[in-house]
Write a protein that holds these residues in place. Sequence first.
Motif, PDB file in Angstrom:
ATOM      1  N   LYS A 101       3.440  10.482  -9.325  1.00 53.49           N
ATOM      2  CA  LYS A 101       2.769  10.857 -10.571  1.00 53.49           C
ATOM      3  C   LYS A 101       2.088  12.214 -10.463  1.00 53.49           C
ATOM      4  O   LYS A 101       1.943  12.931 -11.458  1.00 53.49           O
ATOM      5  CB  LYS A 101       1.746   9.786 -10.956  1.00 53.49           C
ATOM      6  CG  LYS A 101       2.393   8.510 -11.486  1.00 53.49           C
ATOM      7  CD  LYS A 101       1.337   7.487 -11.888  1.00 53.49           C
ATOM      8  CE  LYS A 101       1.972   6.275 -12.548  1.00 53.49           C
ATOM      9  NZ  LYS A 101       0.973   5.250 -12.925  1.00 53.49           N
ATOM     10  N   ALA A 102       1.671  12.589  -9.245  1.00 51.26           N
ATOM     11  CA  ALA A 102       0.995  13.872  -9.051  1.00 51.26           C
ATOM     12  C   ALA A 102       1.958  15.045  -9.187  1.00 51.26           C
ATOM     13  O   ALA A 102       1.550  16.158  -9.542  1.00 51.26           O
ATOM     14  CB  ALA A 102       0.333  13.900  -7.675  1.00 51.26           C
ATOM     15  N   ASP A 126      -2.269  -2.188 -16.487  1.00 48.16           N
ATOM     16  CA  ASP A 126      -0.929  -2.655 -16.120  1.00 48.16           C
ATOM     17  C   ASP A 126      -0.686  -4.039 -16.697  1.00 48.16           C
ATOM     18  O   ASP A 126       0.371  -4.324 -17.258  1.00 48.16           O
ATOM     19  CB  ASP A 126      -0.763  -2.724 -14.593  1.00 48.16           C
ATOM     20  CG  ASP A 126      -0.903  -1.375 -13.917  1.00 48.16           C
ATOM     21  OD1 ASP A 126      -0.414  -0.386 -14.480  1.00 48.16           O
ATOM     22  OD2 ASP A 126      -1.497  -1.314 -12.831  1.00 48.16           O
ATOM     23  N   LYS A 172       0.843  -1.201   0.000  1.00 43.48           N
ATOM     24  CA  LYS A 172       0.000   0.000   0.000  1.00 43.48           C
ATOM     25  C   LYS A 172       0.877   1.248   0.000  1.00 43.48           C
ATOM     26  O   LYS A 172       0.531   2.251  -0.627  1.00 43.48           O
ATOM     27  CB  LYS A 172      -0.924   0.001   1.225  1.00 43.48           C
ATOM     28  CG  LYS A 172      -2.087  -0.971   1.108  1.00 43.48           C
ATOM     29  CD  LYS A 172      -2.977  -0.912   2.336  1.00 43.48           C
ATOM     30  CE  LYS A 172      -4.136  -1.912   2.215  1.00 43.48           C
ATOM     31  NZ  LYS A 172      -4.947  -1.957   3.460  1.00 43.48           N
ATOM     32  N   LYS A 194       4.640   0.243 -12.113  1.00 41.93           N
ATOM     33  CA  LYS A 194       3.775   1.420 -12.050  1.00 41.93           C
ATOM     34  C   LYS A 194       4.445   2.685 -12.610  1.00 41.93           C
ATOM     35  O   LYS A 194       3.750   3.607 -13.063  1.00 41.93           O
ATOM     36  CB  LYS A 194       3.361   1.674 -10.590  1.00 41.93           C
ATOM     37  CG  LYS A 194       2.429   0.618 -10.016  1.00 41.93           C
ATOM     38  CD  LYS A 194       1.032   0.748 -10.579  1.00 41.93           C
ATOM     39  CE  LYS A 194       0.038  -0.128  -9.830  1.00 41.93           C
ATOM     40  NZ  LYS A 194      -1.341   0.067 -10.350  1.00 41.93           N
ATOM     41  N   GLU A 203       2.080   1.762  -3.506  1.00 41.65           N
ATOM     42  CA  GLU A 203       0.984   2.311  -4.302  1.00 41.65           C
ATOM     43  C   GLU A 203       0.796   3.806  -4.009  1.00 41.65           C
ATOM     44  O   GLU A 203       0.646   4.625  -4.918  1.00 41.65           O
ATOM     45  CB  GLU A 203      -0.299   1.546  -3.986  1.00 41.65           C
ATOM     46  CG  GLU A 203      -1.448   1.825  -4.926  1.00 41.65           C
ATOM     47  CD  GLU A 203      -2.615   0.889  -4.657  1.00 41.65           C
ATOM     48  OE1 GLU A 203      -3.078   0.224  -5.601  1.00 41.65           O
ATOM     49  OE2 GLU A 203      -3.072   0.820  -3.496  1.00 41.65           O
ATOM     50  N   SER A 204       0.858   4.162  -2.724  1.00 41.32           N
ATOM     51  CA  SER A 204       0.711   5.557  -2.313  1.00 41.32           C
ATOM     52  C   SER A 204       1.871   6.401  -2.839  1.00 41.32           C
ATOM     53  O   SER A 204       1.675   7.534  -3.303  1.00 41.32           O
ATOM     54  CB  SER A 204       0.655   5.640  -0.784  1.00 41.32           C
ATOM     55  OG  SER A 204       0.627   6.969  -0.352  1.00 41.32           O
ATOM     56  N   VAL A 250       3.645   5.850  -5.547  1.00 39.07           N
ATOM     57  CA  VAL A 250       3.480   6.024  -6.999  1.00 39.07           C
ATOM     58  C   VAL A 250       2.461   7.118  -7.290  1.00 39.07           C
ATOM     59  O   VAL A 250       2.673   7.969  -8.170  1.00 39.07           O
ATOM     60  CB  VAL A 250       3.065   4.687  -7.660  1.00 39.07           C
ATOM     61  CG1 VAL A 250       2.635   4.912  -9.104  1.00 39.07           C
ATOM     62  CG2 VAL A 250       4.204   3.687  -7.591  1.00 39.07           C
ATOM     63  N   GLU A 251       1.352   7.140  -6.555  1.00 34.96           N
ATOM     64  CA  GLU A 251       0.328   8.174  -6.749  1.00 34.96           C
ATOM     65  C   GLU A 251       0.909   9.559  -6.476  1.00 34.96           C
ATOM     66  O   GLU A 251       0.666  10.510  -7.229  1.00 34.96           O
ATOM     67  CB  GLU A 251      -0.870   7.906  -5.831  1.00 34.96           C
ATOM     68  CG  GLU A 251      -1.700   6.711  -6.264  1.00 34.96           C
ATOM     69  CD  GLU A 251      -2.759   6.321  -5.243  1.00 34.96           C
ATOM     70  OE1 GLU A 251      -2.882   7.033  -4.216  1.00 34.96           O
ATOM     71  OE2 GLU A 251      -3.444   5.309  -5.458  1.00 34.96           O
ATOM     72  N   SER A 252       1.706   9.676  -5.393  1.00 31.97           N
ATOM     73  CA  SER A 252       2.330  10.960  -5.049  1.00 31.97           C
ATOM     74  C   SER A 252       3.343  11.372  -6.110  1.00 31.97           C
ATOM     75  O   SER A 252       3.430  12.543  -6.496  1.00 31.97           O
ATOM     76  CB  SER A 252       3.026  10.876  -3.686  1.00 31.97           C
ATOM     77  OG  SER A 252       2.100  10.597  -2.672  1.00 31.97           O
ATOM     78  N   LYS A 293      -3.711  -2.990 -12.109  1.00 34.60           N
ATOM     79  CA  LYS A 293      -4.952  -2.731 -12.824  1.00 34.60           C
ATOM     80  C   LYS A 293      -4.915  -3.404 -14.190  1.00 34.60           C
ATOM     81  O   LYS A 293      -3.846  -3.794 -14.660  1.00 34.60           O
ATOM     82  CB  LYS A 293      -5.138  -1.220 -12.980  1.00 34.60           C
ATOM     83  CG  LYS A 293      -5.302  -0.508 -11.642  1.00 34.60           C
ATOM     84  CD  LYS A 293      -5.353   0.990 -11.823  1.00 34.60           C
ATOM     85  CE  LYS A 293      -5.486   1.676 -10.467  1.00 34.60           C
ATOM     86  NZ  LYS A 293      -5.419   3.153 -10.569  1.00 34.60           N
TER      87      LYS A 293
END
Length: 326
Positions: free
Chosen positions: A103-104, A319, A93, A147, A96-97, A99-101, A316
């Motif tokens: 990409k943002a 992916d 997790k 990712k 995943e978090s 990667v989101e940060s 996903k």
Amino acid sequence: MGGATSLPQVSLTTDHVVLITGGNTGIGYETAKWIAMMGARVIIACRSEERAKKAIEKMQEEFEGEKSKSTPGVCSRETLAVEFMKLDLTSLKSVESFVESFKAKESKLHILLCNAGIAMHEQEYTEDGFEIMFQVNYLGHFLLVTKLLPIMLDSGEDCRVILVSSGAHQAASFDLGKAQGKHHTKESFKRLLYYGNSKLYQIMQMYSLNRRLNTTNVTVNSLHPGIVETEITRSFTDLMLWKVFLGASKLLQVTKTPFEGAKTSINAAVNPEFKDTRDAYYMDMRVKQANRLARDQEKQEALWQYSIDCLKEFLKPEDLNFLNKG
């Protein structure tokens, strides 16, 4: 600093984005510092913000020292472009978090150095249920690479993924039915074997990725940094045999400093000579060959599928469509 002239003389800019896991200590620290001193913007991804900030402060101090000595290859910028982002590879997790940060805030990634790792850890399982060396050294990085690949594929020419493996892969075995070691008790758990396995899997991932990326701008390579005195040894200080081995290695002057260990990572990451190089296993800054087990394509693909199955909650459909090409 002695030995700096043996590094590739490369001039980078802050448009060149480099991500290094475990970049706050040991080999990762030296790798991050020297690539930043070449001019790149470096993100160190690790668990502790406090330790990362202290590491960055130390890098800045050492950068001033190198500038005052007019060390070859060191940029003239006022301060290094180094920053911290939180990543805990024991938690998928968290990956995943992260990667989101990432990409943002970032639209490009040119070098991804999968450097973080633990060695010969006693039997332990993560919150995700995986053996801890398997997840920290291999599976967490597998998810991270997967990712972030779309960004790298859109970041221009000569983007590189570097997997910091180990000569311990020579002592590995391949049995995915026993990959998590749950058939062992704590007493019978073979720490060197499972460490070696995690490093074997990294090299196998290199080959599998390159088959899928062979016509793209992204190359994947791996390396053995040598026997390096770093904090990684803290997980096996209770093993007398290894304490003796490390002591003997020091006496024989086989062990390397973190800077000496980092030189192979730095070279693999930025040396222009290695543009378009794939499937290389670097050792002492030269291209070597991984063992026969690591080069077994059937086993590589079996591991690939096993890894995707392990990560089914985090990957996903898009992916998987990309990963299953080729």
